[in-house]
Enzyme design. Structure first.
Site, PDB file in Angstrom:
ATOM      1  N   LYS A 187      -6.835  13.198  99.445  1.00 32.72           N
ATOM      2  CA  LYS A 187      -8.110  12.836 100.083  1.00 32.72           C
ATOM      3  C   LYS A 187      -8.839  11.747  99.302  1.00 32.72           C
ATOM      4  O   LYS A 187      -9.545  10.933  99.897  1.00 32.72           O
ATOM      5  CB  LYS A 187      -9.007  14.077 100.225  1.00 32.72           C
ATOM      6  CG  LYS A 187      -8.277  15.323 100.720  1.00 32.72           C
ATOM      7  CD  LYS A 187      -7.377  15.052 101.921  1.00 32.72           C
ATOM      8  CE  LYS A 187      -6.406  16.202 102.135  1.00 32.72           C
ATOM      9  NZ  LYS A 187      -5.365  15.882 103.128  1.00 32.72           N
ATOM     10  N   ASP A 208      -2.925  11.915 105.862  1.00 30.96           N
ATOM     11  CA  ASP A 208      -2.850  13.330 105.491  1.00 30.96           C
ATOM     12  C   ASP A 208      -2.254  13.460 104.093  1.00 30.96           C
ATOM     13  O   ASP A 208      -1.444  14.335 103.836  1.00 30.96           O
ATOM     14  CB  ASP A 208      -2.018  14.106 106.518  1.00 30.96           C
ATOM     15  CG  ASP A 208      -2.244  15.608 106.417  1.00 30.96           C
ATOM     16  OD1 ASP A 208      -3.191  16.011 105.722  1.00 30.96           O
ATOM     17  OD2 ASP A 208      -1.472  16.379 107.020  1.00 30.96           O
ATOM     18  N   ASP A 249      -7.174  13.596 108.241  1.00 29.24           N
ATOM     19  CA  ASP A 249      -7.228  15.059 108.251  1.00 29.24           C
ATOM     20  C   ASP A 249      -7.999  15.571 107.037  1.00 29.24           C
ATOM     21  O   ASP A 249      -8.134  14.889 106.017  1.00 29.24           O
ATOM     22  CB  ASP A 249      -5.808  15.623 108.252  1.00 29.24           C
ATOM     23  CG  ASP A 249      -5.779  17.113 108.551  1.00 29.24           C
ATOM     24  OD1 ASP A 249      -6.802  17.643 109.028  1.00 29.24           O
ATOM     25  OD2 ASP A 249      -4.740  17.757 108.301  1.00 29.24           O
ATOM     26  N   ASN A 250      -8.522  16.793 107.164  1.00 33.10           N
ATOM     27  CA  ASN A 250      -9.191  17.508 106.064  1.00 33.10           C
ATOM     28  C   ASN A 250     -10.426  16.784 105.540  1.00 33.10           C
ATOM     29  O   ASN A 250     -10.705  16.795 104.341  1.00 33.10           O
ATOM     30  CB  ASN A 250      -8.220  17.758 104.902  1.00 33.10           C
ATOM     31  CG  ASN A 250      -6.978  18.515 105.307  1.00 33.10           C
ATOM     32  OD1 ASN A 250      -5.859  18.028 105.131  1.00 33.10           O
ATOM     33  ND2 ASN A 250      -7.140  19.706 105.857  1.00 33.10           N
ATOM     34  N   GLU A 276      -5.847  24.480 108.451  1.00 34.52           N
ATOM     35  CA  GLU A 276      -4.554  24.879 108.972  1.00 34.52           C
ATOM     36  C   GLU A 276      -4.183  26.295 108.531  1.00 34.52           C
ATOM     37  O   GLU A 276      -4.267  26.642 107.351  1.00 34.52           O
ATOM     38  CB  GLU A 276      -3.463  23.907 108.515  1.00 34.52           C
ATOM     39  CG  GLU A 276      -3.444  23.625 107.025  1.00 34.52           C
ATOM     40  CD  GLU A 276      -4.296  22.429 106.646  1.00 34.52           C
ATOM     41  OE1 GLU A 276      -4.108  21.929 105.516  1.00 34.52           O
ATOM     42  OE2 GLU A 276      -5.139  22.011 107.450  1.00 34.52           O
TER      43      GLU A 276
END
Length: 332
Positions: A259, A256, A284-285, A314
């Site tokens: 990226k 997290d 994540d993401n 989120e």
């Protein structure tokens, strides 16, 4: 007599008692919090008084622009007008109603300059004031309240947090590695869901964020025997995990952080033999803002079984997002 007076405007109107003048109360009196926790028939929202008062930014700082004016006048044809009332209502509930509040990066930096206190430190002060020490779930709930009502934090959030918590309980790993501690939200969530005797290593490159995360982790009741916080860039920490921190292999990885670093760090874990057989890697993401190169490698290299758990960003249900789940097979 009253009817005659209305029909003859030249006649003098009946005398009325002058209304008392209502002077505006001083700002200090207007913003004074009540002494009790309950107001007139509804629960008192402490965060509404504690969040910093930020003015609407000009266009140079990311505030209103011509498109905002078009949308406000109801002109059809623009992409913003086609979103519909429902989309704007949900968007405003999550991110705020002013143009400045919808431009989060510029607003956060402006808030930091205005208050002199970083956003993460402001969030921790709110958690320290309202959360119950030693209760990880209440601390996470307090973080959620801050992000929903005050300022957005780039944490995993409650919706995707349930996915992480469920997978962690199913795998029951002995060693967990987190890349990107930030404020410690994900760290507290995973530490509370890990089985007894498991150990969590979390890596944060930003010393300022690591300082906040350290306080949050200890406030939740986790000591160094349970959670070990490592400060430094992930590309430098990963090669030293075995020699310096005694981590021979990891059963569960949660990414997290930046990226663009997902693919690089995944390959580093492979090169140094840190992934245990059938280890789980969560990222994540991967939908927003997205990690396309990471997903392409995971699906085509032949070392992983990959799936994406669909969710939303989120604290913003209007933006789709997701968590990638990788099961390491070692190229078998």
């Amino acid at each position: 007599e009253e009817k005659n007076t209305a029909l003859h405007p030249t006649s003098s109107p009946p005398s009325r008692k002058a209304a008392p003048s209502r002077e505006k109360e001083p700002i200090s009196e207007q913003r004074a919090a009540p002494t009790s926790g309950w107001g007139e028939g509804r629960e008192w929202d402490a965060c509404a008084w504690e969040r910093p008062v930020l003015p609407v930014l000009p266009a140079a700082l990311g505030g209103g622009n011509k498109r905002e004016g078009i949308k406000a006048r109801g002109v059809r044809g623009s992409s913003r007008a086609r979103l519909g009332t429902r989309g704007h209502t949900e968007h405003n509930q999550r991110w705020g109603t002013t143009p400045a509040a919808r431009n989060l990066p510029q607003l956060s930096r402006f808030g930091d300059r205005l208050s002199g206190v970083p956003r993460e430190q402001r969030a921790f002060q709110y958690v320290l004031t309202h959360a119950i020490p030693g209760d990880p779930h209440h601390i996470l709930h307090t973080f959620d309240q801050w992000s929903y009502r005050c300022e957005h934090l780039s944490c995993v959030g409650p919706l995707k947090g349930k996915i992480v918590e469920r997978l962690l309980c199913e795998r029951a790993p002995r060693t967990v590695l987190e890349l990107g501690t930030y404020c410690g939200y994900g760290t507290v969530l995973m530490a509370a869901a890990m089985p007894a005797g498991a150990h969590l290593y979390t890596v944060e490159p930003n010393p300022r964020h690591a300082s906040v995360a350290e306080k949050v982790i200890r406030l939740a009741g986790f000591d160094e025997q349970k959670v070990e916080l490592i400060v430094g860039p992930s590309e430098e920490v990963i090669p030293q995990l075995r020699a310096r921190h005694g981590l021979h292999n990891v059963d569960f990885v949660f990414m997290d952080h930046w990226k663009r670093c997902y693919l690089r760090d995944l390959k580093l874990l492979e090169e140094h033999g840190l992934l245990a057989d059938r280890a789980t890697v969560l990222a994540d993401n991967v939908v927003f803002p997205g990690a396309p190169h990471f997903l392409q490698y995971a699906k085509t290299c032949g070392k992983y079984r990959c799936r994406v758990h669909r969710a939303s960003l989120e604290y913003c249900r209007a933006i789709p997002d997701g968590i990638a789940e990788l099961c390491y097979t070692g190229g078998r």
